[in-house]
Scaffold this active site. Structure first.
Site, PDB file in Angstrom:
ATOM      1  N   HIS B 158      37.004  29.373  17.601  1.00 40.11           N
ATOM      2  CA  HIS B 158      38.064  28.690  18.342  1.00 40.11           C
ATOM      3  C   HIS B 158      38.785  29.764  19.166  1.00 40.11           C
ATOM      4  O   HIS B 158      38.869  30.917  18.723  1.00 40.11           O
ATOM      5  CB  HIS B 158      39.018  28.068  17.314  1.00 40.11           C
ATOM      6  CG  HIS B 158      40.105  27.214  17.881  1.00 40.11           C
ATOM      7  ND1 HIS B 158      41.225  27.738  18.489  1.00 40.11           N
ATOM      8  CD2 HIS B 158      40.266  25.866  17.901  1.00 40.11           C
ATOM      9  CE1 HIS B 158      42.022  26.748  18.846  1.00 40.11           C
ATOM     10  NE2 HIS B 158      41.459  25.599  18.520  1.00 40.11           N
ATOM     11  N   ASP B 235      39.268  32.473   9.502  1.00 42.54           N
ATOM     12  CA  ASP B 235      39.978  31.351  10.097  1.00 42.54           C
ATOM     13  C   ASP B 235      39.689  30.130   9.218  1.00 42.54           C
ATOM     14  O   ASP B 235      38.597  29.563   9.276  1.00 42.54           O
ATOM     15  CB  ASP B 235      39.506  31.146  11.534  1.00 42.54           C
ATOM     16  CG  ASP B 235      40.208  29.959  12.212  1.00 42.54           C
ATOM     17  OD1 ASP B 235      40.898  29.187  11.500  1.00 42.54           O
ATOM     18  OD2 ASP B 235      40.065  29.817  13.438  1.00 42.54           O
ATOM     19  N   GLN B 238      39.748  24.830   9.532  1.00 45.40           N
ATOM     20  CA  GLN B 238      38.944  23.624   9.293  1.00 45.40           C
ATOM     21  C   GLN B 238      38.372  23.594   7.883  1.00 45.40           C
ATOM     22  O   GLN B 238      37.715  22.619   7.508  1.00 45.40           O
ATOM     23  CB  GLN B 238      37.790  23.546  10.312  1.00 45.40           C
ATOM     24  CG  GLN B 238      38.227  23.399  11.760  1.00 45.40           C
ATOM     25  CD  GLN B 238      38.869  22.056  12.061  1.00 45.40           C
ATOM     26  OE1 GLN B 238      38.725  21.083  11.303  1.00 45.40           O
ATOM     27  NE2 GLN B 238      39.599  21.980  13.156  1.00 45.40           N
ATOM     28  N   LYS B 261      46.770  20.161  10.042  1.00 44.61           N
ATOM     29  CA  LYS B 261      45.388  19.708   9.865  1.00 44.61           C
ATOM     30  C   LYS B 261      45.100  19.321   8.421  1.00 44.61           C
ATOM     31  O   LYS B 261      43.988  18.942   8.080  1.00 44.61           O
ATOM     32  CB  LYS B 261      44.423  20.810  10.305  1.00 44.61           C
ATOM     33  CG  LYS B 261      44.462  21.084  11.799  1.00 44.61           C
ATOM     34  CD  LYS B 261      43.397  22.069  12.182  1.00 44.61           C
ATOM     35  CE  LYS B 261      43.621  22.672  13.546  1.00 44.61           C
ATOM     36  NZ  LYS B 261      43.219  21.773  14.639  1.00 44.61           N
ATOM     37  N   CYS B 400      38.633  23.828  22.596  1.00 48.47           N
ATOM     38  CA  CYS B 400      39.064  25.235  22.481  1.00 48.47           C
ATOM     39  C   CYS B 400      37.935  26.131  21.999  1.00 48.47           C
ATOM     40  O   CYS B 400      38.161  27.092  21.263  1.00 48.47           O
ATOM     41  CB  CYS B 400      40.275  25.388  21.578  1.00 48.47           C
ATOM     42  SG  CYS B 400      41.687  24.449  22.118  1.00 48.47           S
TER      43      CYS B 400
HETATM   44  C1  LIG Z   1      38.958  26.639  13.672  1.00 47.25           C
HETATM   45  C2  LIG Z   1      40.322  26.572  14.279  1.00 47.25           C
HETATM   46  N1  LIG Z   1      41.027  27.692  14.440  1.00 47.25           N
HETATM   47  C3  LIG Z   1      42.262  27.692  14.956  1.00 47.25           C
HETATM   48  C4  LIG Z   1      42.858  26.530  15.366  1.00 47.25           C
HETATM   49  C5  LIG Z   1      44.232  26.582  15.929  1.00 47.25           C
HETATM   50  O1  LIG Z   1      45.105  25.844  15.171  1.00 47.25           O
HETATM   51  P1  LIG Z   1      46.606  25.601  15.662  1.00 47.25           P
HETATM   52  O2  LIG Z   1      46.500  24.994  17.013  1.00 47.25           O
HETATM   53  O3  LIG Z   1      47.174  24.688  14.653  1.00 47.25           O
HETATM   54  O4  LIG Z   1      47.266  26.931  15.686  1.00 47.25           O
HETATM   55  C6  LIG Z   1      42.171  25.330  15.231  1.00 47.25           C
HETATM   56  C7  LIG Z   1      42.775  24.052  15.686  1.00 47.25           C
HETATM   57  O5  LIG Z   1      42.338  23.401  16.578  1.00 47.25           O
HETATM   58  C8  LIG Z   1      40.876  25.356  14.674  1.00 47.25           C
HETATM   59  O6  LIG Z   1      40.178  24.226  14.523  1.00 47.25           O
END
Ligand SMILES: Cc1ncc(COP(=O)(O)O)c(C=O)c1O
Lengths: 148, 445
Positions: B158, B235, B238, B261, B400
């Site tokens: 992401h 990370d 998910q 999430k 993203c």
């Molecule tokens: C794998 C992953 N990393 C990071 C993020 C970023 O999360 P946030 O927008 O809540 O900071 C997301 C959310 O879309 C994600 O799915």
């Protein structure tokens, strides 16, 4: 008409397939031209659009683009509408189209003036899609400035 | 369902969910759904079919009630002042931290509150940056980067776990390398030993791809990083919401995740870090509440986690998130994961039967309940709009993850992602709508 059919009027679906002006064309010798690249970072739609002018009259618009049916149909409609039109007249049409698009459905589109562009009035009720419809029109506006 | 506990209770032990091997069943899911008021929503004249939990999840009533109760009964600035409310607010805030820490198998002082995963990852990158600029003294040596050092990420990331590292590389002169994916989107684990080498100082990678839902072999990457003495950053955005996650078992040094999430409120996320690492790391944001002694020239910082929590904190959100993990614990993460695996398989099987639909992602790699696909001849934006008219909420676009889309040869895609409140009927409603998309747009041969 359901919301979906208001958005995707048959004219739009047809233009999305016909894609009038698809494929960038070299301007003829002696003609002025201007180009613009527009990109919608939210959905990745993009267009490279060229306006070709003979004096103050638009001879041709051509473009390369990828995107949803709304953005591609809007490019196609614009291309058809612009051919043979005076530069200032096209700027006026772009302004009108923008006004309809930004109105959230409160401004009626004049079919006499905007032609197939009037079919986009339904798009104005879907704020997330207005940028799609505007992509090519903004490109044309910028390309006209570049050609000046 | 007894999950309507308002205040975080130190109930289930770490990884309690894993004791349940079997999945949730349809009857239980239908009971759980009653805890989520928004699932009653009508979209136009259609009932909402929410398949966008990968972007953000919905909140059970107990989470909203916990936040409301906090405001009605305990609201005050935490870690400041001696009045009763301030003490109670602080207790709730710290109990929330303990609940979330327990949920991921961490120590109470190993969880730093942030606004979301993005901020957690930026906090880390800027701590490295500050160390590289000489802050943190000799203790921060491990975080010092410069020319010749390498940061490793993967092509799955992401943007939130990519751009902070790109920027860190630019600021420090370190090089950014990545483990690529193959044409189907599987991580090239065979290349990982070449990418992770003696110069590698940090390996940052996603536990679950947000685009494809595929689960990374964390143990293999951690082993490679350990071999070369590199720090690991997971990370967990998910994975923490959908799988039993225990940071000690995974043996990662850091992990970022987002509350919204995992049934929690927006505005709250966390960074897990091993205690000794957090305490050796220079702070990112500075100001009030993170210091011991301040003179006009300099300041001394508190131990972690407080040294990373400058300024007034997101207290009600922390309390809400604690209620969310209480809810998840009670259902059991193992059972959530098993249910979603089933929904994911139903989506994949159903999509595979539809002409002109191509499921993206590798075969034979475990996934959470996520199905991402390409509709031949129809742009994802149009797919999403069509599905919305049927009440089906999915995500369209590049999610993203532009580099991963590029690697798969698409600019955008459509993603359906489940959570514990989704039913097989939800999946079927999505499949039925997808079956009609190409006809509507005249894309059928
Ligand atoms: C794998 C992953 N990393 C990071 C993020 C970023 O999360 P946030 O927008 O809540 O900071 C997301 C959310 O879309 C994600 O799915």
């Amino acid at each position: 008409m359901s919301g979906l059919e208001q958005l995707y009027q048959q004219i739009i679906l047809d233009h999305a397939k016909r894609r009038v002006g698809d494929g960038l064309q070299e301007p003829a010798p002696g003609h002025a031209s201007g180009e613009s690249h527009q990109h919608n970072p939210i959905c990745g739609d993009q267009i490279q659009l060229r306006v070709e002018l003979d004096g103050t009259r638009i001879v041709r618009i051509s473009w390369d683009g990828t995107g949803c049916s709304i953005s591609m149909a809007a490019a196609s409609v614009l291309t058809e509408l612009a051919e043979g039109v005076e530069r200032d007249e096209l700027i006026g049409l772009i302004d009108q189209f923008r006004e309809v698009m930004r109105s959230r459905g409160s401004v009626e589109a004049d079919e006499e003036v905007l032609g197939d562009g009037a079919a986009f009035a339904g798009v104005a009720k879907f704020p997330a899609r207005v940028k799609c419809a505007m992509l090519a029109w903004v490109a044309a506006e910028t390309a006209l400035l570049a050609a000046a | 369902m007894a999950a309507a506990q308002n205040v975080p209770q130190p109930s289930a032990g770490p990884g309690a969910g894993q004791q349940h091997a079997e999945a949730l069943d349809a009857a239980e899911v239908s009971r759980l759904r009653a805890d989520f008021p928004i699932l009653e929503t009508q979209v136009g004249d259609q009932p909402l079919v929410y398949l966008d939990s990968g972007a953000t999840s919905q909140n059970p009533r107990c989470v909203m009630e916990a936040e409301q109760q906090y405001y009605e009964q305990f609201n005050a600035a935490v870690h400041r002042g001696a009045h009763t409310l301030a003490v109670e607010a602080t207790d709730h805030f710290e109990a929330a931290r303990a609940a979330v820490a327990r949920f991921i198998g961490a120590g109470d002082d190993e969880v730093v509150w942030t606004s979301n995963a993005t901020e957690a990852l930026n906090l880390l990158a800027y701590a490295f940056s500050n160390a590289s600029a000489g802050r943190g003294g000799s203790a921060a040596e491990r975080f010092r980067l410069g020319p010749g050092d390498e940061i490793v990420v993967t092509e799955l990331e992401h943007h939130a776990n990519l751009i902070p590292w790109q920027e860190l590389a630019f600021r420090t002169g370190a090089a950014l390398k990545y483990i690529p994916v193959d044409a189907a989107g599987a991580l090239r684990m065979d290349l990982a030993p070449e990418v992770i080498g003696p110069r590698t100082r940090v390996v940052a990678f996603t536990h679950v791809s947000n685009m494809l839902g595929t689960i990374t072999d964390v143990a293999a990457l951690v082993a490679l990083a350990r071999e070369v003495g590199a720090l690991t950053v997971l990370d967990g955005c998910q994975s923490v919401p959908h799988l039993p996650v225990d940071v000690k078992r995974l043996d990662v040094d850091f992990m970022a995740f987002s509350g919204h999430k995992m049934l929690g409120p927006t505005g709250i996320g966390a960074l897990y870090g091993r205690r000794e690492l957090l305490n050796a790391m220079p702070p990112f944001l500075t100001g009030g509440s993170m210091i011991t002694t301040v003179t006009m020239e300099r300041a001394e910082f508190l131990e972690a986690p407080n040294r990373f929590e400058a300024g007034t904190q997101r207290i009600s959100q922390a309390v809400g998130l604690a209620a969310a993990v209480g809810y998840l614990d009670e259902v059991g993460m193992g059972r959530v994961a098993a249910w979603e695996e089933r929904l994911g398989a139903r989506m994949a099987d159903g999509l595979a039967q539809l002409p002109g639909i191509r499921l993206l992602g590798p075969d034979g790699v475990a996934r959470i309940g996520t199905a991402t696909f390409d509709v031949e001849g129809v742009h994802p934006h149009d797919v999403g709009q069509f599905l919305d008219a049927r009440g089906v909420a999915v995500r369209v676009g590049h999610h993203c993850a532009q580099p991963l889309h590029r690697a798969l040869g698409v600019t955008a895609s459509t993603r359906a992602s489940t959570y514990l409140y989704n039913t097989e009927q939800d999946v079927d409603a999505m499949l039925n709508a997808v079956a009609d998309v190409r006809g509507f747009f005249g894309a059928e041969a």
